[in-house]
Structure formats: C-alpha cells, structure tokens
Design a protein around this motif. Structure first.
Motif, PDB file in Angstrom:
ATOM      1  N   PHE A 107       0.817  -1.206   0.000  1.00 14.28           N
ATOM      2  CA  PHE A 107       0.000   0.000   0.000  1.00 14.28           C
ATOM      3  C   PHE A 107       0.852   1.257   0.000  1.00 14.28           C
ATOM      4  O   PHE A 107       1.960   1.284   0.545  1.00 14.28           O
ATOM      5  CB  PHE A 107      -0.886   0.040   1.251  1.00 14.28           C
ATOM      6  CG  PHE A 107      -2.085  -0.856   1.182  1.00 14.28           C
ATOM      7  CD1 PHE A 107      -1.968  -2.215   1.457  1.00 14.28           C
ATOM      8  CD2 PHE A 107      -3.326  -0.352   0.849  1.00 14.28           C
ATOM      9  CE1 PHE A 107      -3.076  -3.051   1.397  1.00 14.28           C
ATOM     10  CE2 PHE A 107      -4.442  -1.178   0.786  1.00 14.28           C
ATOM     11  CZ  PHE A 107      -4.306  -2.527   1.057  1.00 14.28           C
ATOM     12  N   GLY A 108       0.284   2.305  -0.594  1.00 17.54           N
ATOM     13  CA  GLY A 108       0.868   3.625  -0.467  1.00 17.54           C
ATOM     14  C   GLY A 108       0.463   4.267   0.853  1.00 17.54           C
ATOM     15  O   GLY A 108      -0.314   3.697   1.627  1.00 17.54           O
TER      16      GLY A 108
ATOM     17  N   GLN B  37      -1.003  -5.139   9.134  1.00 24.78           N
ATOM     18  CA  GLN B  37      -0.978  -4.223  10.282  1.00 24.78           C
ATOM     19  C   GLN B  37      -1.235  -2.815   9.731  1.00 24.78           C
ATOM     20  O   GLN B  37      -0.715  -2.461   8.654  1.00 24.78           O
ATOM     21  CB  GLN B  37       0.411  -4.285  10.925  1.00 24.78           C
ATOM     22  CG  GLN B  37       0.693  -3.296  12.034  1.00 24.78           C
ATOM     23  CD  GLN B  37       2.188  -3.308  12.364  1.00 24.78           C
ATOM     24  OE1 GLN B  37       3.042  -3.087  11.502  1.00 24.78           O
ATOM     25  NE2 GLN B  37       2.517  -3.570  13.621  1.00 24.78           N
ATOM     26  N   GLN B  38      -2.040  -2.038  10.454  1.00 26.88           N
ATOM     27  CA  GLN B  38      -2.274  -0.656  10.013  1.00 26.88           C
ATOM     28  C   GLN B  38      -2.140   0.301  11.186  1.00 26.88           C
ATOM     29  O   GLN B  38      -2.864   0.177  12.182  1.00 26.88           O
ATOM     30  CB  GLN B  38      -3.655  -0.495   9.376  1.00 26.88           C
ATOM     31  CG  GLN B  38      -3.869   0.901   8.784  1.00 26.88           C
ATOM     32  CD  GLN B  38      -5.243   1.125   8.211  1.00 26.88           C
ATOM     33  OE1 GLN B  38      -6.221   0.504   8.607  1.00 26.88           O
ATOM     34  NE2 GLN B  38      -5.333   2.057   7.252  1.00 26.88           N
ATOM     35  N   PHE B  39      -1.233   1.253  11.030  1.00 26.38           N
ATOM     36  CA  PHE B  39      -1.101   2.344  11.986  1.00 26.38           C
ATOM     37  C   PHE B  39      -2.026   3.476  11.560  1.00 26.38           C
ATOM     38  O   PHE B  39      -2.378   3.591  10.382  1.00 26.38           O
ATOM     39  CB  PHE B  39       0.339   2.838  12.039  1.00 26.38           C
ATOM     40  CG  PHE B  39       1.319   1.800  12.509  1.00 26.38           C
ATOM     41  CD1 PHE B  39       2.308   1.323  11.669  1.00 26.38           C
ATOM     42  CD2 PHE B  39       1.247   1.294  13.802  1.00 26.38           C
ATOM     43  CE1 PHE B  39       3.209   0.367  12.094  1.00 26.38           C
ATOM     44  CE2 PHE B  39       2.144   0.322  14.234  1.00 26.38           C
ATOM     45  CZ  PHE B  39       3.130  -0.144  13.379  1.00 26.38           C
ATOM     46  N   PHE B  46       1.748  -5.477   5.039  1.00 22.69           N
ATOM     47  CA  PHE B  46       1.811  -6.933   5.128  1.00 22.69           C
ATOM     48  C   PHE B  46       2.712  -7.361   6.271  1.00 22.69           C
ATOM     49  O   PHE B  46       3.815  -6.831   6.456  1.00 22.69           O
ATOM     50  CB  PHE B  46       2.343  -7.490   3.799  1.00 22.69           C
ATOM     51  CG  PHE B  46       2.705  -8.949   3.841  1.00 22.69           C
ATOM     52  CD1 PHE B  46       4.026  -9.357   3.898  1.00 22.69           C
ATOM     53  CD2 PHE B  46       1.708  -9.920   3.830  1.00 22.69           C
ATOM     54  CE1 PHE B  46       4.364 -10.700   3.932  1.00 22.69           C
ATOM     55  CE2 PHE B  46       2.027 -11.270   3.863  1.00 22.69           C
ATOM     56  CZ  PHE B  46       3.358 -11.652   3.916  1.00 22.69           C
ATOM     57  N   ILE B  47       2.208  -8.322   7.079  1.00 22.02           N
ATOM     58  CA  ILE B  47       3.036  -8.856   8.152  1.00 22.02           C
ATOM     59  C   ILE B  47       3.504 -10.272   7.814  1.00 22.02           C
ATOM     60  O   ILE B  47       4.693 -10.572   7.846  1.00 22.02           O
ATOM     61  CB  ILE B  47       2.261  -8.952   9.488  1.00 22.02           C
ATOM     62  CG1 ILE B  47       1.683  -7.621   9.909  1.00 22.02           C
ATOM     63  CG2 ILE B  47       3.157  -9.490  10.585  1.00 22.02           C
ATOM     64  CD1 ILE B  47       0.807  -7.749  11.152  1.00 22.02           C
ATOM     65  N   GLU B  58      10.632 -12.111  10.962  1.00 23.01           N
ATOM     66  CA  GLU B  58      11.286 -11.252  11.957  1.00 23.01           C
ATOM     67  C   GLU B  58      10.268 -10.448  12.770  1.00 23.01           C
ATOM     68  O   GLU B  58      10.624  -9.857  13.785  1.00 23.01           O
ATOM     69  CB  GLU B  58      12.290 -10.319  11.264  1.00 23.01           C
ATOM     70  CG  GLU B  58      11.682  -9.347  10.270  1.00 23.01           C
ATOM     71  CD  GLU B  58      11.427  -9.962   8.894  1.00 23.01           C
ATOM     72  OE1 GLU B  58      11.677 -11.177   8.710  1.00 23.01           O
ATOM     73  OE2 GLU B  58      10.962  -9.218   8.009  1.00 23.01           O
ATOM     74  N   VAL B  59       9.043 -10.418  12.326  1.00 22.84           N
ATOM     75  CA  VAL B  59       8.019  -9.603  12.986  1.00 22.84           C
ATOM     76  C   VAL B  59       7.072 -10.444  13.837  1.00 22.84           C
ATOM     77  O   VAL B  59       6.686 -10.039  14.938  1.00 22.84           O
ATOM     78  CB  VAL B  59       7.195  -8.837  11.924  1.00 22.84           C
ATOM     79  CG1 VAL B  59       6.064  -8.067  12.575  1.00 22.84           C
ATOM     80  CG2 VAL B  59       8.091  -7.902  11.130  1.00 22.84           C
ATOM     81  N   ALA B  60       6.662 -11.597  13.333  1.00 24.77           N
ATOM     82  CA  ALA B  60       5.592 -12.346  13.976  1.00 24.77           C
ATOM     83  C   ALA B  60       5.677 -13.825  13.628  1.00 24.77           C
ATOM     84  O   ALA B  60       6.466 -14.237  12.777  1.00 24.77           O
ATOM     85  CB  ALA B  60       4.234 -11.786  13.514  1.00 24.77           C
ATOM     86  N   SER B  61       4.821 -14.591  14.300  1.00 24.44           N
ATOM     87  CA  SER B  61       4.608 -15.993  13.945  1.00 24.44           C
ATOM     88  C   SER B  61       3.141 -16.193  13.640  1.00 24.44           C
ATOM     89  O   SER B  61       2.276 -15.487  14.197  1.00 24.44           O
ATOM     90  CB  SER B  61       5.032 -16.913  15.086  1.00 24.44           C
ATOM     91  OG  SER B  61       6.417 -16.835  15.312  1.00 24.44           O
TER      92      SER B  61
END
Lengths: 116, 111
Positions: A107-108, B37-39, B46-47, B58-61
């Motif tokens: 995404f952008g 994931q969205q901040f 993408f996770i 490196e981020v999650a399982s």
C-alpha cells in the motif's frame, strides 16, 4: 525497499468538483488496486485493475469513479463530481502475485480527500 | 470468499506476547491466510502469510491448525509501537482480484 507513491497527500475540494488522485505502483507489479477508508472505519475495496482494464469493482465504485493507467508508471483514480461522503483516505496498492507470497498487497501512504 | 472473524479489540502490556486469533470456517483448499498491520493515517502493511502449520518471520509468527479453520498471529514481546489495527484475510492465490478487509482487531499496548 520499493514503495507505492501517492499524490497528493491531502486534497481539499468543493462538492461537485472533479478530483484526480495519483499513484505510482511498484515498477514490476502488474496488479493495481484502490481502497478507501472513511475516518474510524474499515478499509473498503473500490477497484482492481490488471492488463489495462478493471478486473473487479465494488458497489461503491459507481459511475462517478474511474481509473486509468495513462502511461507505464501512473495509476489514477478520478472522482467526477465529489460528494461530501467521498471524504476519506484513499489508498493505492499494487501486487506482483509472486510465487513466494500470494496476492500480497503493498500500500501507499494514502491521499486524504476532504470535500467541503 | 471466506469470511473472517476476529476480536474487535485487545489490550496488552509492553513486553508481553500477544496472540490474536482469527476464525475462517469456510476457508477453501487453495486459500492462504494473510495478516496486515495498520497504523493510524497509514496504509495497511503486510506482516505474514501462511498455508498450514507455523510460519515465522522477523516480525511475527503465524500458527495454523490442521483443519485451517482458524489462525493465530503471535507478536512476541510487544512494545508501544505495536499499537495498531491487525487484519486477518483469506486470499485465493492468483485468482483474487477483490481482496476484502474486515474490521480488524484494534490492539492497544499499555506501558
């Protein structure tokens, strides 16, 4: 890391005006998408685009909306006559459907549209 | 399209492991499970993606039981910066042109 670039970051417009939001997808990606997110709500699918044509669209994507890939790099979303309820963050995304990850979207940062 | 169900919100504390479970009872044989994931004021990111058993990066399982009707995203030792909305999606490889996001799980990490 390759990025999806969107411009403008924020646009304020009057109701009834036309708006064009621009996106530069990742260069080797072939699948392009527009999503929108009204403040505090979920990310909503608008349209997907492949091989210079729309492959899927949602009920939100009515005749007021259109997409175009005018050249080899840009992907645009046009809203012909904006309404107050079009105020939202619009996200462009692209995908290469590589074999190691399936249909993963990049995404952008989004274009915030405010309609007055 | 397989529908997903996940908790609306969760709270946890810094340093804890957080597990977010998603159910997808109607997942099809070829579907993959994908988490984003969205901040705030940013696009989803993408996770991790998996098909079965366990995937780790490196981020999650991502844990997926044999019946694949659910999956669990595990975030080890979270920090305040992991406060975000987490989305679970089921996607069909190379067929899905309409990738739908649900409401996600709003994770709030407390100090």
């Amino acid at each position: 890391e390759p990025e999806v670039t969107q411009t403008p970051s924020h646009q304020v417009t009057q109701m009834g005006q036309e708006v064009i939001l621009r996106c530069v997808p990742i260069s080797n990606h072939l699948y392009f998408y527009w999503y929108r997110q009204i403040l505090g709500q979920k990310v909503e699918f608008l349209v997907s685009f492949y091989n210079n044509e729309i492959s899927e669209k949602s009920e939100i994507f009515d005749d007021q909306f259109s997409v175009e890939r005018p050249d080899g790099s840009n992907f645009t979303l046009k809203i012909r006559s904006t309404k107050l309820e079009d105020s939202a963050m619009y996200f462009c995304a692209s995908s290469d459907r590589a074999t190691d990850h399936y249909n993963v979207l990049t995404f952008g940062a989004g274009s915030r549209l405010t309609v007055l | 399209l397989a529908k997903t169900t996940q908790p609306i919100s969760m709270d946890s504390y810094e340093g804890q492991e957080v597990n977010i479970t998603c159910s997808h009872n109607n997942i099809a044989t070829n579907d993959y499970i994908t988490w984003y994931q969205q901040f705030p004021s940013q696009g989803p990111r993408f996770i991790i993606q998996g098909y079965k058993t366990k995937v780790t990066n490196e981020v999650a399982s991502l844990f997926i039981p044999a019946d694949r009707k659910s999956s669990t995203l595990s975030l080890p030792r979270v920090s305040l910066s992991d406060t975000a909305v987490y989305y679970c999606l089921v996607v069909a490889p190379n067929r899905d042109d309409k990738i739908i996001f649900g409401k996600g799980t709003r994770l709030h990490i407390l100090p």
